[in-house]
Design an enzyme around this catalytic site. Structure first.
Site, short mmCIF file in Angstrom:
data_model
loop_
_atom_site.label_atom_id
_atom_site.label_comp_id
_atom_site.label_asym_id
_atom_site.label_seq_id
_atom_site.Cartn_x
_atom_site.Cartn_y
_atom_site.Cartn_z
N SER A 100 -81.28 -61.91 97.42
CA SER A 100 -81.57 -63.21 96.80
C SER A 100 -82.78 -63.19 95.89
CB SER A 100 -81.75 -64.29 97.87
OG SER A 100 -80.56 -64.45 98.52
N ASP A 151 -79.94 -69.39 100.54
CA ASP A 151 -80.96 -68.48 99.99
C ASP A 151 -82.24 -69.24 99.64
OD1 ASP A 151 -78.80 -66.84 100.19
OD2 ASP A 151 -78.42 -66.70 98.04
N HIS A 207 -71.09 -66.74 104.23
CA HIS A 207 -70.13 -67.61 103.55
C HIS A 207 -69.81 -68.86 104.38
CE1 HIS A 207 -69.22 -65.19 99.98
NE2 HIS A 207 -69.46 -64.16 100.76
N GLY A 243 -79.87 -57.45 92.50
CA GLY A 243 -78.47 -57.13 92.78
C GLY A 243 -78.25 -56.49 94.13
C1 GLA Z 1 -74.85 -65.77 98.45
C2 GLA Z 1 -75.03 -67.26 98.21
C3 GLA Z 1 -75.31 -67.99 99.52
C4 GLA Z 1 -74.28 -67.64 100.59
C5 GLA Z 1 -74.08 -66.14 100.68
C6 GLA Z 1 -72.95 -65.77 101.59
O1 GLA Z 1 -76.06 -65.20 98.89
O2 GLA Z 1 -76.07 -67.48 97.30
O3 GLA Z 1 -75.34 -69.38 99.28
O4 GLA Z 1 -73.08 -68.30 100.38
O5 GLA Z 1 -73.85 -65.54 99.42
O6 GLA Z 1 -73.24 -66.13 102.89
#
Ligand code: GLA
Length: 382
Positions: free
Chosen positions: A123, A169, A33, A119
């Site tokens: 990613s 991601d 995050h 899920g």
């Molecule tokens: C998801 C989002 C990313 C990132 C993460 C948390 O994977 O797609 O952009 O913010 O959460 O680090």
């Protein structure tokens, strides 16, 4: 083998040859995050990937087929909009982005395949978006650069999946390098490949098999909460543009008196950025023990301050804490389900998993799955 299987499936479905693109899922060692807060992240592309096979059609239609769902979807290039079916949105979002640049696409057939668990916080959606973009880029000679594609895939996710994600991601999927993690500065977009030298240890992913409905809306809420914190700081310190520039002192002075929840969210982000910088130094100095300790600290922050964990993730982290073969563990990705990432001594993985499976099932009434992630190269043609 994968290539031959996909070629054969495409031939059977559409009756022609095709181009095939592979785009991987990702792990993130530390820096969660932080991407949308202009901070650093430390992701890597893995051996699980999305595959998109593509060939031109003579009309203006996009016809797609997803092997995982055994479902077809068809739409005219002139009518690209979201659908309630779910999976086609990742492809439609990408087409929408390409068309917004003014490029005229022709119709095409697409076959979607992959082995990234959906899920699980690995990613799969970013991988699919990047694979689709790369496939269009090759098929129509569009000449987008990888960084352009990363931004377009991110925007596709915002507009067609409704998740206001950061860049991590997509960047990891497109820029991955075998046996390296990427230290990405999400403000300057400068990046550095750091060798993942964890001799005798492996990255073990433990999948809670939980995906909470709330995950997208809570994710977007966290972004707004961080922005609120910044607005309050900026009123006093106009040069601060993101939580990347904020300090704990600023948060105590300008945010805490207004709202403790927003303070907690921002505090986590500021601390996580500091942790990441020193975790990179740990990695460079070969001090994996110190890196592992920081992963546990990250989990604590995500659980108590950022509040994006869930009981199943906490259970798995608690179970491995103090285990002699586990150097570090934490929830990974957006949160509210998905996987924990663990650094575990290779020879202890089997017995650890055998120990955890029944415990997890008894405690949560859910199945535990696991994967050993190897670090691979980013998006490419097969
Ligand atoms: C998801 C989002 C990313 C990132 C993460 C948390 O994977 O797609 O952009 O913010 O959460 O680090």
């Amino acid at each position: 083998m994968k290539k031959l299987d996909i070629e054969a499936a495409f031939q059977k479905k559409f009756g022609t040859t095709c181009l095939i693109v592979r785009s991987p899922g990702r792990v993130n060692l530390i820096g969660e995050h932080t991407d949308y807060n202009n901070g650093f992240v430390l992701p890597a592309a893995i051996d699980k990937a999305a595959y998109v096979a593509i060939a031109k059609r003579t009309d203006n239609k996009v016809v797609m087929y997803a092997t995982a769902f055994n479902q077809d979807f068809e739409i005219s290039l002139k009518e690209i909009k979201t659908t309630t079916l779910g999976w086609p949105n990742y492809i439609l979002g990408v087409i929408d982005q390409i068309q917004k640049t003014g490029v005229e696409l022709g119709g095409c057939n697409l076959l979607i395949d992959g082995d990234i668990p959906i899920g699980a916080g690995l990613s799969s959606s970013a991988a699919l978006e990047c694979a689709t973009l790369f496939a269009f880029n090759e098929l129509f000679g569009l000449q987008f650069t990888r960084i352009q594609m990363a931004f377009m895939a991110q925007k596709a996710e915002h507009d067609f999946a409704g998740v206001h994600c950061g860049l991590m991601d997509m960047f990891a999927s497109l820029f991955g390098k075998k046996d390296h993690v990427i230290k990405l500065d999400c403000r300057s977009l400068e990046y550095e490949y750091v060798p993942l030298d964890i001799k005798g240890y492996k990255i073990l992913l433990l999948n809670t098999n939980v995906k909470h409905q709330l995950s997208s809306s809570e994710y977007n809420t966290r972004r707004i909460q961080c922005e609120q914190g910044i607005t309050w700081i900026q009123q006093q310190e106009p040069t601060v543009n993101s939580l990347r520039d904020a300090t704990i002192e600023m948060l105590e002075k300008y945010v805490l008196p207004k709202d403790i929840l927003i303070y907690n969210r921002c505090k986590y982000v500021v601390e996580e950025n500091i942790r990441l910088i020193s975790a990179c130094a740990d990695l460079e100095n070969g001090n994996i023990e110190a890196l592992g300790k920081k992963m546990f600290a990250t989990h604590e922050g995500l659980k108590s301050l950022y509040e994006v964990s869930c009981p199943e993730l906490d259970f798995l982290v608690d179970q491995v804490k103090g285990h002699p073969a586990v150097l570090g563990a934490r929830m990974m990705g957006g949160g509210f389900g998905g996987c924990t990432i663990n650094i575990v001594k290779e020879e202890a993985i089997e017995s650890l998993v055998t120990m955890l499976e029944p415990l997890y099932e008894k405690h949560t009434q859910k199945r535990l799955s696991h994967y050993i992630a190897s670090i691979e190269a980013g998006t490419s043609m097969l």
